[in-house]
Design an enzyme around this catalytic site. Structure first.
Site, PDB file in Angstrom:
ATOM      1  N   GLY A 152       1.232  -4.439   0.185  1.00  0.00           N
ATOM      2  CA  GLY A 152       1.189  -3.018  -0.169  1.00  0.00           C
ATOM      3  C   GLY A 152       2.281  -2.689  -1.178  1.00  0.00           C
ATOM      4  O   GLY A 152       3.417  -3.137  -1.051  1.00  0.00           O
ATOM      5  N   ARG A 202      -3.894  -7.813  -1.620  1.00  0.00           N
ATOM      6  CA  ARG A 202      -3.686  -8.632  -0.418  1.00  0.00           C
ATOM      7  C   ARG A 202      -4.577  -9.857  -0.595  1.00  0.00           C
ATOM      8  O   ARG A 202      -5.762  -9.720  -0.896  1.00  0.00           O
ATOM      9  CB  ARG A 202      -4.039  -7.822   0.834  1.00  0.00           C
ATOM     10  CG  ARG A 202      -3.184  -6.562   0.943  1.00  0.00           C
ATOM     11  CD  ARG A 202      -3.467  -5.765   2.205  1.00  0.00           C
ATOM     12  NE  ARG A 202      -2.918  -4.412   2.153  1.00  0.00           N
ATOM     13  CZ  ARG A 202      -1.654  -4.099   2.394  1.00  0.00           C
ATOM     14  NH1 ARG A 202      -0.812  -5.068   2.661  1.00  0.00           N
ATOM     15  NH2 ARG A 202      -1.219  -2.851   2.320  1.00  0.00           N
ATOM     16  N   ASP A 254       6.283  -8.105   5.106  1.00  0.00           N
ATOM     17  CA  ASP A 254       6.372  -9.305   5.959  1.00  0.00           C
ATOM     18  C   ASP A 254       5.210 -10.256   5.721  1.00  0.00           C
ATOM     19  O   ASP A 254       5.377 -11.471   5.744  1.00  0.00           O
ATOM     20  CB  ASP A 254       6.528  -8.919   7.437  1.00  0.00           C
ATOM     21  CG  ASP A 254       5.248  -8.360   8.039  1.00  0.00           C
ATOM     22  OD1 ASP A 254       4.361  -7.958   7.258  1.00  0.00           O
ATOM     23  OD2 ASP A 254       5.112  -8.351   9.269  1.00  0.00           O
ATOM     24  N   THR A 259       8.734  -2.483   1.083  1.00  0.00           N
ATOM     25  CA  THR A 259       7.618  -1.873   1.813  1.00  0.00           C
ATOM     26  C   THR A 259       8.062  -0.503   2.288  1.00  0.00           C
ATOM     27  O   THR A 259       9.214  -0.322   2.678  1.00  0.00           O
ATOM     28  CB  THR A 259       7.183  -2.715   3.037  1.00  0.00           C
ATOM     29  OG1 THR A 259       6.287  -1.932   3.841  1.00  0.00           O
ATOM     30  CG2 THR A 259       8.343  -3.144   3.907  1.00  0.00           C
ATOM     31  N   ASP A 292       7.209   0.743   4.938  1.00  0.00           N
ATOM     32  CA  ASP A 292       7.254   0.742   6.408  1.00  0.00           C
ATOM     33  C   ASP A 292       8.642   0.451   6.960  1.00  0.00           C
ATOM     34  O   ASP A 292       8.914   0.749   8.122  1.00  0.00           O
ATOM     35  CB  ASP A 292       6.284  -0.327   6.963  1.00  0.00           C
ATOM     36  CG  ASP A 292       4.870  -0.095   6.485  1.00  0.00           C
ATOM     37  OD1 ASP A 292       4.104  -1.078   6.426  1.00  0.00           O
ATOM     38  OD2 ASP A 292       4.541   1.057   6.136  1.00  0.00           O
ATOM     39  N   ASP A 344       9.737  -2.225   8.075  1.00  0.00           N
ATOM     40  CA  ASP A 344       9.522  -2.958   9.351  1.00  0.00           C
ATOM     41  C   ASP A 344       9.887  -4.431   9.224  1.00  0.00           C
ATOM     42  O   ASP A 344       9.338  -5.273   9.927  1.00  0.00           O
ATOM     43  CB  ASP A 344       8.066  -2.826   9.795  1.00  0.00           C
ATOM     44  CG  ASP A 344       7.090  -3.337   8.742  1.00  0.00           C
ATOM     45  OD1 ASP A 344       5.873  -3.415   9.061  1.00  0.00           O
ATOM     46  OD2 ASP A 344       7.527  -3.670   7.621  1.00  0.00           O
ATOM     47  N   ARG A 400       2.305   1.486   9.308  1.00  0.00           N
ATOM     48  CA  ARG A 400       1.534   0.391   9.906  1.00  0.00           C
ATOM     49  C   ARG A 400       1.706   0.442  11.420  1.00  0.00           C
ATOM     50  O   ARG A 400       1.390   1.466  12.028  1.00  0.00           O
ATOM     51  CB  ARG A 400       1.960  -0.960   9.325  1.00  0.00           C
ATOM     52  CG  ARG A 400       0.950  -2.062   9.541  1.00  0.00           C
ATOM     53  CD  ARG A 400       1.369  -3.370   8.884  1.00  0.00           C
ATOM     54  NE  ARG A 400       1.188  -3.309   7.438  1.00  0.00           N
ATOM     55  CZ  ARG A 400       0.026  -3.526   6.845  1.00  0.00           C
ATOM     56  NH1 ARG A 400      -1.023  -3.812   7.575  1.00  0.00           N
ATOM     57  NH2 ARG A 400      -0.078  -3.480   5.547  1.00  0.00           N
TER      58      ARG A 400
HETATM   59  O1  F6P Z   1       2.343  -1.553   4.448  1.00  0.00           O
HETATM   60  C1  F6P Z   1       2.293  -0.355   3.713  1.00  0.00           C
HETATM   61  C2  F6P Z   1       1.114   0.460   4.160  1.00  0.00           C
HETATM   62  O2  F6P Z   1       1.065   1.637   3.406  1.00  0.00           O
HETATM   63  C3  F6P Z   1       1.104   0.812   5.633  1.00  0.00           C
HETATM   64  O3  F6P Z   1       1.997   1.864   5.948  1.00  0.00           O
HETATM   65  C4  F6P Z   1      -0.340   1.166   5.821  1.00  0.00           C
HETATM   66  O4  F6P Z   1      -0.764   1.101   7.167  1.00  0.00           O
HETATM   67  C5  F6P Z   1      -1.026   0.076   4.980  1.00  0.00           C
HETATM   68  O5  F6P Z   1      -0.100  -0.263   3.958  1.00  0.00           O
HETATM   69  C6  F6P Z   1      -2.326   0.475   4.341  1.00  0.00           C
HETATM   70  O6  F6P Z   1      -2.876  -0.725   3.792  1.00  0.00           O
HETATM   71  P1  F6P Z   1      -3.876  -0.671   2.530  1.00  0.00           P
HETATM   72  O7  F6P Z   1      -3.075  -0.282   1.331  1.00  0.00           O
HETATM   73  O8  F6P Z   1      -4.379  -2.102   2.436  1.00  0.00           O
HETATM   74  O9  F6P Z   1      -4.944   0.333   2.881  1.00  0.00           O
END
Ligand code: F6P
Length: 320
Positions: free
Chosen positions: A11, A72, A103, A126, A128, A130, A172
């Site tokens: 992300g 991803r 991570d 990130t 998050d 986390d 997340r």
């Molecule tokens: O990891 C960053 C994040 O924005 C999280 O907070 C969220 O749950 C996720 O990515 C969303 O993933 P995507 O961008 O693949 O929809």
């Protein structure tokens, strides 16, 4: 001449461009050639590269997102993908890799370092926050302020209409973003995955607030803490309140990075390039207090990061 590759993976987060800029300029100052990998690990597997220099990264320190783009990459979770990525490092004479991401990115970095023997260093980026072994991550401060600005606006209409607002924020599976935003926003209630809650107790808290004269409330809810829509409907039905839901969503991932996110990105970039120049791979950089540190990258996910519950109890004490 030695060559460093830099990629953004997973992300995106505001400040990634500042980190790319720092890596490119500091690596060049240490006589490295630099190549940017487009679209994260998939770009490495497909050899989607771009030569970078000091001029390539002009005018990006203030931009959200990532000029290298990111996706991803499920292939990087397969032995074939890791092997192909490793081969491409050697084929393109890459002596070190700096991965800017979360991570999931670090798991790929660890696997790539192990497979190829080429030093790979992770920069935690990130929203998050986390990732273990660092107090904070690139993008987190920006996302906190983005969500805070939104909640301050929501509070205006909540007050005017005497409504309860459930505001869902990202993060997340963790509550770092929700806790920081909730404390800063003066939320009446903060819901995080790390602290289970009962709706009955939550409703009792709202009722007590109403008895004390609160005509509106803000509930900041981490996306991993439960179903925000169901909770909103339940509050409206059980308490006969006007309750509304606001899901902040992807605006938390963008915007101009704050000074804090940019400075962190610059410092992480410097430390990551230094580690690569010393041939020290399978590491992540981090910040502890005001000190930039480095740790084995696999600790980033093997030891879950602890949420500071003292902040959680402080928020509850202040929400009287
Ligand atoms: O990891 C960053 C994040 O924005 C999280 O907070 C969220 O749950 C996720 O990515 C969303 O993933 P995507 O961008 O693949 O929809």
């Amino acid at each position: 001449m030695r060559k460093i590759a830099v990629a953004t993976t997973g992300g995106d987060a505001p400040g990634m461009n500042a980190a790319i800029r720092a890596v490119v300029r500091l690596a060049e100052s240490m006589d490295f050639n630099v190549v940017g990998i487009h679209r994260g690990y998939c770009g490495l597997i497909e050899e989607d590269f771009e030569e970078l220099n000091a001029r390539s990264v002009s005018g990006i320190i203030n931009l959200g997102g990532t000029i290298l783009r990111t996706i991803r990459c499920p292939e990087m979770e397969t032995p074939e993908g890791i092997s192909k990525a490793s081969e491409n490092l050697k084929k393109n004479h890459i002596d070190g890799v700096i991965v800017i991401g979360g991570d999931g990115s670090f798991r790929g970095a660890w696997a790539l370092n192990k497979e190829s023997g080429v030093p790979v260093v992770g920069i935690p980026a990130t929203i998050d926050n986390d990732i273990n072994n660092t107090d904070t991550t690139i993008g987190f401060d920006t996302a906190v302020n983005t969500a805070l600005n939104a909640i301050d606006k929501i509070r205006d209409t909540a007050t005017s209409h005497e409504r309860v607002f459930v505001v869902e924020v990202m993060g997340r599976k963790r509550g770092f973003l929700a806790l920081s935003v909730g404390l800063a926003a003066g939320a009446e209630i903060i819901l995080v995955p790390e602290v289970p809650f009962l709706v009955d107790d939550l409703e009792q808290t709202l009722e007590e607030g109403r008895r004390k004269g609160k005509h509106s409330s803000i509930i900041v809810m981490a996306e991993g803490a439960g179903d925000s829509r169901l909770l909103t409907e339940r509050i409206a039905k059980d308490l006969n309140y006007e309750a509304r839901l606001s899901v902040l969503g992807y605006m938390q991932r963008g915007g101009n990075p704050t000074a804090a996110s940019r400075i962190l990105a610059n410092r992480f970039g410097e430390s990551a390039v230094q580690l690569i120049s010393e041939g020290k791979g399978a590491k992540m950089v981090g910040v502890e207090g005001n000190n930039i540190i480095s740790k084995p990258i696999n600790q980033a996910w093997e030891t879950p990061k602890k949420l500071d519950l003292s902040l959680y109890s402080l928020a509850n004490k202040l929400a009287v």
